[in-house]
Design an enzyme around this catalytic site. Sequence first.
Site, PDB file in Angstrom:
ATOM      1  N   SER A   1       0.607  -1.733   0.020  1.00 25.28           N
ATOM      2  CA  SER A   1      -0.116   0.155  -0.269  1.00 25.28           C
ATOM      3  C   SER A   1       0.873   1.158   0.296  1.00 25.28           C
ATOM      4  CB  SER A   1      -0.963   0.189   1.253  1.00 25.28           C
ATOM      5  OG  SER A   1      -1.267   1.407   1.696  1.00 25.28           O
TER       6      SER A   1
ATOM      7  N   TYR B   1      -2.707   5.863  -4.796  1.00 30.34           N
ATOM      8  CA  TYR B   1      -3.963   6.645  -5.022  1.00 30.34           C
ATOM      9  C   TYR B   1      -2.786   7.939  -5.355  1.00 30.34           C
ATOM     10  CZ  TYR B   1      -5.521   5.015  -1.483  1.00 30.34           C
ATOM     11  OH  TYR B   1      -6.597   3.515   0.103  1.00 30.34           O
TER      12      TYR B   1
ATOM     13  N   THR C   1      -6.372   2.546  -6.524  1.00 34.36           N
ATOM     14  CA  THR C   1      -7.654   2.991  -6.777  1.00 34.36           C
ATOM     15  C   THR C   1      -7.949   3.919  -6.765  1.00 34.36           C
ATOM     16  OG1 THR C   1      -6.213   1.122  -4.414  1.00 34.36           O
ATOM     17  CG2 THR C   1      -8.214   2.756  -4.094  1.00 34.36           C
TER      18      THR C   1
ATOM     19  N   ARG D   1     -15.761   6.422   8.529  1.00 37.06           N
ATOM     20  CA  ARG D   1     -15.859   5.416   9.661  1.00 37.06           C
ATOM     21  C   ARG D   1     -16.199   5.693  11.107  1.00 37.06           C
ATOM     22  NH1 ARG D   1      -9.974   4.212   6.043  1.00 37.06           N
ATOM     23  NH2 ARG D   1     -11.632   4.235   4.710  1.00 37.06           N
TER      24      ARG D   1
ATOM     25  N   ARG E   1     -15.687   0.212   3.329  1.00 39.29           N
ATOM     26  CA  ARG E   1     -14.667   1.880   4.231  1.00 39.29           C
ATOM     27  C   ARG E   1     -15.453   2.371   3.374  1.00 39.29           C
ATOM     28  NH1 ARG E   1     -10.743  -0.915   7.640  1.00 39.29           N
ATOM     29  NH2 ARG E   1      -9.249   1.145   7.764  1.00 39.29           N
TER      30      ARG E   1
ATOM     31  N   GLY F   1     -12.036  -8.811  -0.755  1.00 40.98           N
ATOM     32  CA  GLY F   1     -13.537  -8.443   0.397  1.00 40.98           C
ATOM     33  C   GLY F   1     -14.569  -9.381   1.360  1.00 40.98           C
ATOM     34  N   GLY F   2     -14.097 -10.140   1.976  1.00 39.61           N
ATOM     35  CA  GLY F   2     -15.173 -11.221   2.636  1.00 39.61           C
ATOM     36  C   GLY F   2     -14.530 -12.278   2.520  1.00 39.61           C
TER      37      GLY F   2
ATOM     38  N   ARG G   1     -13.022 -15.781   3.745  1.00 40.10           N
ATOM     39  CA  ARG G   1     -13.222 -16.199   4.789  1.00 40.10           C
ATOM     40  C   ARG G   1     -12.479 -17.568   4.811  1.00 40.10           C
ATOM     41  NH1 ARG G   1     -12.449 -11.646   5.178  1.00 40.10           N
ATOM     42  NH2 ARG G   1     -13.195 -10.037   6.607  1.00 40.10           N
TER      43      ARG G   1
END
Lengths: 348, 348, 348, 348
Positions: free
Chosen positions: A106, A130, A156, A165, A246, A275-276, A278
Site C-alpha cells: 500500500s 493513489y 485505487t 468510519r 470502508r 473483500g469477505g 474467510r
Amino acid sequence: MAMVCLSDFEAYAKKYLPKIAWDYFAAGADDCTTRDENILAYKRIRFWPRMLRDVSVMDIRTKILGSEISFPVGIAPTGFHQLAWPDGEKSTARAARAMNTCYIASTYSTCTLEEISTAAPGGLRWFQLYIHCNRAASQQLVQRAEALGFQGLVLTVDLPYTGKRRDDIRNGFCLPPHMKVKNLEGAFEVCKMSPLDPSVTWNDVYWLRSLTHLPIIIKGILTREDAELAVRHGVQGIIVSNHGGRQLDEGPATIDALVEVVEAVQGRVEVYVDGGIRKGSDVLKALALGAKCVFIGRPALWGLAYKGEEGLQDVLRILQDEFRLSMALAGCASVSEIGKHLVQFSKL
Amino acid sequence: MAMVCLSDFEAYAKKYLPKIAWDYFAAGADDCTTRDENILAYKRIRFWPRMLRDVSVMDIRTKILGSEISFPVGIAPTGFHQLAWPDGEKSTARAARAMNTCYIASTYSTCTLEEISTAAPGGLRWFQLYIHCNRAASQQLVQRAEALGFQGLVLTVDLPYTGKRRDDIRNGFCLPPHMKVKNLEGAFEVCKMSPLDPSVTWNDVYWLRSLTHLPIIIKGILTREDAELAVRHGVQGIIVSNHGGRQLDEGPATIDALVEVVEAVQGRVEVYVDGGIRKGSDVLKALALGAKCVFIGRPALWGLAYKGEEGLQDVLRILQDEFRLSMALAGCASVSEIGKHLVQFSKL
Amino acid sequence: MAMVCLSDFEAYAKKYLPKIAWDYFAAGADDCTTRDENILAYKRIRFWPRMLRDVSVMDIRTKILGSEISFPVGIAPTGFHQLAWPDGEKSTARAARAMNTCYIASTYSTCTLEEISTAAPGGLRWFQLYIHCNRAASQQLVQRAEALGFQGLVLTVDLPYTGKRRDDIRNGFCLPPHMKVKNLEGAFEVCKMSPLDPSVTWNDVYWLRSLTHLPIIIKGILTREDAELAVRHGVQGIIVSNHGGRQLDEGPATIDALVEVVEAVQGRVEVYVDGGIRKGSDVLKALALGAKCVFIGRPALWGLAYKGEEGLQDVLRILQDEFRLSMALAGCASVSEIGKHLVQFSKL
Amino acid sequence: MAMVCLSDFEAYAKKYLPKIAWDYFAAGADDCTTRDENILAYKRIRFWPRMLRDVSVMDIRTKILGSEISFPVGIAPTGFHQLAWPDGEKSTARAARAMNTCYIASTYSTCTLEEISTAAPGGLRWFQLYIHCNRAASQQLVQRAEALGFQGLVLTVDLPYTGKRRDDIRNGFCLPPHMKVKNLEGAFEVCKMSPLDPSVTWNDVYWLRSLTHLPIIIKGILTREDAELAVRHGVQGIIVSNHGGRQLDEGPATIDALVEVVEAVQGRVEVYVDGGIRKGSDVLKALALGAKCVFIGRPALWGLAYKGEEGLQDVLRILQDEFRLSMALAGCASVSEIGKHLVQFSKL
C-alpha cells in the site's frame, strides 16, 4: 488456543490489538452494511459438487499477469501494518514470498518501498497507488516502485474522499508518533485526511500509462459500465473491490459485483476480487464466478497481529489447505477445472 | 459523547427526554411495523457507484418549488416541539434558516405562527394544515400563514382519525399544562382526540385552492392512484408519507411508495418523501428514485432535544456532510447527476 | 395494567392461567411452525391505503349466511372454556350476544348446548361438529343443536386423528375431574384420544345434509381442490382453517390458503377464515382477500381468562375499534368498499 | 424427562455423551452451514393437505430394492457406534431388525460385520463401503458382507478426503484405545486420516460390479449430472446425501438436491435421501418429492446414546408414529398416495 480457521485469528487480533488499531482495521463506512455483506454474500452461494473425479493429484497453482503463484490468494493493499506487528510490511513481504504469492504493498505503508524490497528480495509484489493532488509525488512513487522490481501498479479509484468510519472518528484515529507513512514523508502530513486528488478521471489512467512500463491494475470497480471503461482505457487487470466496505456503504458485496464485471469484461483482462474471503471455499466460489485470483485484506492483518510473518503464513497456509480440500470435494483437480457449473446463487 | 451520526442523537434523546415525550415522538401505530419498515426499506436498496468522475467541486444545492435550499433535506411537520426543547418551534425555525433549508411548521405547534415568523425572519417556511370540522378555523390558519410569508401550504391527508399508538394510550399522553397548541387556542381543546374532519375529500382541495395563492403540497399519498388524483386536482407538490408509521400500520415503507408515485406523476409536480431518513446516503437513495427533496421528522426532534437550535443544526450538518460524501463516492458532483442508475432494490 | 391490544390479554392469560391450561390453549402441532406462520403471514401483507375518502360515517356491519353481525369477527370453536373461566361457554355465549356477533360452540364444550342456549337466548350461534364413530351420537348432537335454535352446522374435517402437541403429551393433559365434555357425556370417554371417525369422506356430507335443514359450513379446507369439492357437495360456507396450527404442522398459513380457496370458490359460497387474527387490521386484510368474516380462537380464550364474559367483550371491542379505524385509514367507509386493491403480498 | 420427539434425544445425548463423542457426531464441515441447511430446508417446504379421505386404515409399509420395510425410514451408515453405547453396532442391528427396517452398516463400525450379523440374524442390512488405496482390502470387505447376507452395497463417493471439522481438530479427535475399527484391523491405522483412495472414478463402479452380485447403491450424489452418470453405470439405487454436512460445506441441502436427482433419474433407479430428517413429516416431504425411503444418521446415534437398542427403537417408533399421523392428516392412507401435489417450496 488452536488456530484452526481464520476466525480464530480474528478473535486473537480483537483480543490483543490496541482498541484503536483493531477498530481501524475492522472499520466499515457508516452502518458497516457493505463490510458485512461482503461476507454474507458468500454464504448465499451454494456449491453443486461433482463426485468420482480423480482428485488424487491436486494442482492449485495459478498465474496472474503471467507470474505463477502457489494458489490463487494474494495480499490486498492495506495500510499501517506496524499497527499489527512491529516489523510491519517487512513481515508481510516475507510471508508472501515464503508462500509464493503476490503482495500488493500500500501507499500507506509504515515501511518504505525500499525496506519492503530488501526484506524479501525476489518476491512477487505489486504497488498500490493513489493519485495525489501533488502529481509529482505520485510520479515519483511509481518510478521508485518500478525501479525496485515491483511488477504491477494497482490504482485505487474508490477513494476520492475517505469514507465515514464512525469508530475512527470517535477514537480520533491517528498513527502513534513513532509510526510514519514513510513512502510519503516530506510530501504530506497524513493525519490531515485525504491529500488525494478528487478530480481524478479516466484520462489520468493515460497519464499513469505514460509514466511506467508496469501493467496497470485498477482497483475499486463495481459496475459493468466502469469495467468496460477500464478495458477501453487499456488496463491489464481489474480488482473488484469496495475497499472492504470502508468507502460507500450499502454498495454491492464484491462477489455480487464480480459477476457483473466478469460478464462485461469477457476475458479481455484479468479480473480479481477482494473483500469477505474467510475460507478456502470462498476462494473456490470467486474462481467459479470468474475471478483469476482473490486478495485478502483483514485476515492478513490478523495473521500479522498473531505472530508477524509466521502468523501471516499460518493464515495463508490454512486458506491454501482449505482451498485445496474444497476443490477436491467439489471434484476439481486443477484450477482450470473450476467453472460456473459449480455454484448457484441461493434465493434465500 | 461524540455526536457522529444521527443515531447518537436518538440515543441521547431516549436517555434524556421524559419517557412520555420520548414515547410520543417514537410512537408508531399498532405493532410499529411501518415505522420500522421505513428504515429497513432503505437498507434493502443497493448503490452501484461509478468511479473516476471528477468530484473535486461538489454542488449539493437544489430548488423546491422555485426556492433554493442548501441541500435536499427539509424539516417535516411534527407537533409539540416544546416537549423536546423549551423554545420549541422557534428553535426549529432558527436552525432551518441557519442551514438555509425549508421548515414545515405543524398546525400542532407549541408556538404560534407569528412567534415562529418573528424568531427567524426571512427563512423558507411552509405551513402544514389539517382540515378541521370547524372550517373557519382552518381558513383563518391558512390566511395567517400566507400573511406571515409562509411560502407553501402542506395539506395532511392521512389523518381522518388518529392512529392507535399503544404507548400513548398506556401513558395517557397529554401535553403538560404549561404547553399549548397555540395556533388553535380558543378554537378547540386538543387533548380530546381528533377535532379533524373525517369527511374531507378531494373536492376540499378545490376549497383550499380558493382560499390562498400559496402552492398546495399534499402530504400522505402512498399509491399511484392517489398521486394521479393529486395532480388532477391541481396541487403543486406531493409528499410521499405514512406519517412516520403513526397512522395505518403495515402500509408500505415510504421509499417503496415513492417509486410508485414518481412513476405515476411523470414529472408533472414535484415529489418529496419523508420517513426513515437516518443517513446522508438515504437522501441520495431517495433522490435517485425521483424525490426532489426529503424531509426529516424524528431526527429533527432528537437534534432539538440535544441542544435546541444548535442541536438541530448539528443534525442537519451531519446529514449534509454525509450526503455530500455519499454523492462523491457514488460519482456525482451535483444533484443533477443523481439518477436511477445508481440504485437497485436488493431481493434479500 | 391497561388492556390496550390483544397481546395484553395473551400476556395476562399466560401469567394467570394454570400452566396445563395455558399450554393446552397455546399448543401447536410438532414444532408449532404453522401456528406461528398464521400470525407471521399477516405481517407479510402490505396495505396500499387510499386518501381523501369521506370516512365520517363508518359502517362495519356485515352478514353471514343472511344474519347481520355488528362487525366481521365471530368466535371460532374451541374446546374446554371452563379451563379459562368458571362459567365456561355460558360466558362466551353472553359476550358474543352482547357484541352482536356469531359464536360457534364446540362439540368439546364444558357446558351443554342447552346451557349455552339458555345463557344467551336469541344470540346468533352455530354448532361445531365432529363425526364420531358412533354416528347416532353425532346425529343426536345435530338434532339437539337444530332444536335449540343454532343456525348453522360447522363440520370440522381436519381432525381424523388428533395432532401431536408436544406440551400436552409432556403435561399429560386431561380435563380436571370437575369438568366434563358435557355434550358427549355417556357417549364416550374423552381423555382417550380421538373417538372420532377417521373413515369420514365427502359422502358423509350428504349424510349430514340428510339429518338437518341447517346450513352446513365446512371447516378445515386449505386447498383449491377441496374447496371445489366442498362447493360441489352442496355446503353453504367454508372456513379456511388449519385448526390453529394444532393438526398438520407446516401446512400453509390460513391467510395464504384463503387466497387459493377464494379463487376456487368464485363467490359460489361464503368463505371465512380463522387463525392468526391479532389486530383489527388483520380482519381488514382477510376481508380484502375475500373472506366474508373471520373467527378468533385463542384471543377469545384470553378474554375469558381475563374477566369471563366482560373480558371477551373487551377483546371483541378492541378488535372492533381497531377494525373500524384501519378501514377508515385505508379509505373505506363500509365493508362493501373493501377489496383486493388494498393489499399486496410483500416479497420479503 | 419424557422423550416426546427426536430433539429430546438430541438434548439427552448432548448432555450425557462425552464432549469429544458428541462433537464428533454433531460435527459439520467448516461453518456447519450445510449441516444446518439440511434441517432448515425441510422447514421451507409447505404441505397442502387434503381432507375427507378415508384414513381409517393406514398402510405405511414400503419396499426398497424388493425388500419390505415397516415404514420408509432406515438407518444411515455412521461410524463408531461404541462411542454412543457400549454394544455399538450390535445394538443398532437389533433395533433395526426389531422395527423391521434396513440398517446400513458402516465400514467404520466398531463391531465386525460378523458380530453385527450374529447380533440380529435375518435383519435387512446393507453394507457401506469406501474404496481404499488398498483395493484388496475393499474387495475382501465386499465379499465378507455378501457372504454374511448383507443385501446391498452402498458406495460412498463424497469422501475422497475427509472434510474439515473444526471441533474434531480442536479436540484432537481419536477413538479411545479400547475401541477399534474392527473391520479394518490389520489393514490400516485409522487415526491417520483418510487411507481412502482419492483417485476413484466412475470406472471403479464397474470394478465393484465385477466383485459382487449385490445391488450397488451409490451414496453422496447431489447433482442431476452425477445422477445420470450413476444410472448409466448400472447402479441400483442412489442415496442423495451430503454426508450430514461433514464434507463440502455450503453445498445444497439434501432435500433440495433430491428434487434435481429425482427429475434426472425419472424412475430408472430407486432414489433415497439422508440428512436433516427430524420429524415424521420430514419423511412425508421426502417421499412427496420422490424419495423411496429416507435414512437417519445422527438421530439413530442419539437413540443409542439414550438407551442402546431400546433407545434407537424409541426413536424409530416416534418417527413411525409421526409419519403415520402426518400422512393421515395430509389425506394419504398408503405410501402410494403420497405425491408431489402435497408439497410446495415456500419462497420465504
